[in-house]
Design a protein around this motif. Structure first.
Motif, short mmCIF file in Angstrom:
data_model
loop_
_atom_site.label_atom_id
_atom_site.label_comp_id
_atom_site.label_asym_id
_atom_site.label_seq_id
_atom_site.Cartn_x
_atom_site.Cartn_y
_atom_site.Cartn_z
N GLY A 243 19.28 -2.84 29.77
CA GLY A 243 19.16 -3.14 31.26
C GLY A 243 18.57 -4.36 31.45
N MET A 244 18.07 -5.26 30.42
CA MET A 244 17.65 -6.97 30.72
C MET A 244 18.74 -7.56 30.70
SD MET A 244 15.65 -7.10 27.10
CE MET A 244 15.14 -8.96 27.42
N PHE A 245 19.90 -7.33 30.27
CA PHE A 245 20.94 -8.11 30.21
C PHE A 245 21.91 -8.00 31.29
CE2 PHE A 245 19.15 -7.38 25.82
CZ PHE A 245 19.01 -8.63 25.60
N ASP A 246 22.66 -9.08 31.63
CA ASP A 246 23.47 -9.16 32.64
C ASP A 246 25.09 -9.31 32.07
OD1 ASP A 246 22.07 -9.51 35.11
OD2 ASP A 246 21.18 -11.07 33.98
N PHE A 247 24.91 -9.89 30.75
CA PHE A 247 26.64 -10.05 29.94
C PHE A 247 26.38 -9.74 28.68
CE2 PHE A 247 29.47 -13.28 28.56
CZ PHE A 247 30.71 -12.30 28.64
N ILE A 248 27.17 -9.10 28.12
CA ILE A 248 27.28 -8.85 26.37
C ILE A 248 28.43 -9.60 25.92
CG2 ILE A 248 26.96 -7.20 24.54
CD1 ILE A 248 25.76 -5.22 26.57
N TRP A 249 28.12 -10.24 24.73
CA TRP A 249 29.23 -10.89 24.13
C TRP A 249 29.40 -10.32 22.58
CZ3 TRP A 249 32.50 -15.35 25.32
CH2 TRP A 249 33.41 -15.75 24.05
N ALA A 250 30.42 -10.19 22.14
CA ALA A 250 30.22 -9.56 20.69
C ALA A 250 31.53 -10.08 19.89
CB ALA A 250 30.53 -8.18 20.79
N SER A 251 31.31 -10.78 18.73
CA SER A 251 32.06 -11.32 17.88
C SER A 251 31.93 -10.62 16.39
CB SER A 251 32.12 -12.67 17.70
OG SER A 251 32.13 -13.53 18.79
N PRO A 252 32.61 -9.39 16.54
CA PRO A 252 32.62 -8.51 15.35
C PRO A 252 33.19 -9.36 14.22
CG PRO A 252 33.94 -7.33 16.70
CD PRO A 252 33.15 -8.41 17.42
N PRO A 253 32.64 -8.88 12.84
CA PRO A 253 33.31 -9.66 11.64
C PRO A 253 34.72 -9.54 11.60
CG PRO A 253 31.16 -8.73 10.99
CD PRO A 253 31.50 -8.27 12.20
N CYS A 254 35.46 -10.60 11.27
CA CYS A 254 36.97 -10.63 11.23
C CYS A 254 37.57 -10.58 10.08
CB CYS A 254 37.28 -11.95 12.17
SG CYS A 254 37.15 -13.46 11.19
N MET B 281 16.27 -16.98 39.01
CA MET B 281 15.99 -16.59 37.59
C MET B 281 17.37 -16.58 36.83
SD MET B 281 14.47 -12.94 36.40
CE MET B 281 12.89 -13.39 37.32
N ALA B 282 17.48 -17.24 35.93
CA ALA B 282 18.62 -17.21 34.98
C ALA B 282 19.11 -15.64 34.32
CB ALA B 282 18.32 -18.04 33.77
N LEU B 283 20.43 -15.60 34.53
CA LEU B 283 20.98 -14.60 33.91
C LEU B 283 20.91 -14.65 32.49
CD1 LEU B 283 24.54 -14.79 35.92
CD2 LEU B 283 22.66 -13.36 36.12
N LYS B 284 20.79 -13.27 32.04
CA LYS B 284 20.63 -13.21 30.49
C LYS B 284 21.97 -12.54 29.78
CE LYS B 284 15.62 -12.23 30.69
NZ LYS B 284 15.47 -12.88 32.08
N ALA B 285 21.99 -12.95 28.51
CA ALA B 285 23.30 -12.76 27.83
C ALA B 285 22.71 -12.20 26.62
CB ALA B 285 24.31 -13.60 27.57
N LEU B 286 23.40 -11.35 26.03
CA LEU B 286 23.27 -10.69 24.45
C LEU B 286 24.54 -11.08 23.92
CD1 LEU B 286 21.43 -8.80 22.46
CD2 LEU B 286 22.81 -7.01 23.27
N ALA C 225 33.11 -24.23 23.57
CA ALA C 225 33.93 -24.26 25.14
C ALA C 225 34.54 -23.12 25.46
CB ALA C 225 34.96 -25.36 24.89
N TYR C 226 35.03 -22.30 24.54
CA TYR C 226 35.71 -20.95 24.68
C TYR C 226 34.46 -20.02 25.43
CZ TYR C 226 39.36 -22.07 21.26
OH TYR C 226 40.29 -22.41 20.64
N ALA C 227 33.22 -20.02 24.71
CA ALA C 227 32.34 -18.91 25.23
C ALA C 227 32.00 -19.27 26.72
CB ALA C 227 31.31 -18.90 24.45
N ARG C 228 31.73 -20.80 26.96
CA ARG C 228 31.23 -21.20 28.09
C ARG C 228 32.46 -20.85 29.41
NH1 ARG C 228 29.32 -27.43 29.92
NH2 ARG C 228 28.85 -26.89 32.08
N ALA D 296 29.19 -19.15 19.90
CA ALA D 296 29.44 -18.16 21.39
C ALA D 296 28.18 -18.52 21.91
CB ALA D 296 29.79 -17.00 21.05
N SER D 297 26.87 -18.40 21.42
CA SER D 297 25.80 -18.35 21.92
C SER D 297 25.37 -19.79 22.85
CB SER D 297 24.45 -18.31 21.07
OG SER D 297 24.45 -16.94 20.54
#
Length: 231
Positions: free
Chosen positions: A56-67, A1-6, A192-195, A15-16
């Motif tokens: 709980g359904m996610f393994d990893f969280i990425w966030a890029s708040p407005p800059c 089962m694949a890992l899940k990211a938010l 490439a950065y996010a990967r 990033a997605s």
């Protein structure tokens, strides 16, 4: 089962896409709808979504708040007009208990755990970004410095394009992004950065799972030892 990211504040999915390339199933969140976003997306305020979404359904969280408040591209007189979302985003990520990464421009008040530039990935744009993470990451070695001889045809992905900044087509090639419009790509994270970051996150997630498994086995053995009959 694949890992899940938010992916919080995902916009059009730079990033997605990197998270997907690293093997994660991705769900994005952003208050702005984009027909170009390539994955499942929740359209809404990120902080409001976090009040009801089951993390709980996610393994990893990425966030890029407005800059915009920290970007050099924003006139100094207008920066105060933009909200600073760094601290509330950090608080939400820390409270999640998940492996996470927060990304932003170099002037943002992030802890610079990782600093990435395009030369590290052979990209034809500099695109310096900083990353705050809660797991170990070893940054790649830098590539040739940007200049007319070492990086002919390099571009700056900002503003309206054209002239020395390069054409929109050159932007797409340099960023590794061919599904966004001009307005979206200037705000994007190179996939490439996010990967790269996501691959390190996977190592941390695997290590954590192994540690929890070992801890569970130790507790089970300790429980069995407590119920052994005495001779």
């Amino acid at each position: 089962m694949a890992l899940k990211a938010l992916d919080l504040f995902c916009r059009a999915g730079g990033a997605s896409m990197g998270l997907k390339q690293a093997g994660f199933d991705v769900i994005g969140v952003d208050r702005i709808y984009s027909k170009n976003y390539p994955f499942q997306k929740i359209v809404g305020d990120a902080f409001e979504v976090l009040t009801w979404l089951d993390l709980g359904m996610f393994d990893f969280i990425w966030a890029s708040p407005p800059c915009q408040q920290f970007s050099k591209a924003t006139p100094s007189a207008r920066r105060a007009m933009h909200d600073d979302l760094i601290e509330p985003t950090r608080a939400a990520l820390e409270a999640s208990g998940k492996s996470y990464c927060m990304e932003n421009v170099e002037c943002a008040p992030l802890r610079p755990d990782v600093v990435l530039t395009g030369d590290m990935f052979g990209l034809n744009t500099y695109r310096k970004r900083i990353f705050e993470v809660n797991f170990p990451v070893l940054a790649p070695a830098p590539g040739p410095r940007f200049g007319p001889e070492t990086r002919p045809g390099s571009v700056t992905v900002a503003g309206g394009g054209g002239g020395s900044a390069g054409t929109f087509s050159a932007w797409c090639d340099a960023m590794g992004i061919h599904w966004m419009n001009r307005r979206e790509i200037v705000q994007a994270v190179p996939p490439a950065y996010a990967r790269f970051i996501a691959d390190w996150a996977k190592n941390a997630i695997d290590d954590r799972a192994e540690m929890l498994l070992a801890h569970g086995q130790a507790e089970k053995m300790a429980g069995q030892a407590r119920i052994l009959p005495s001779e």
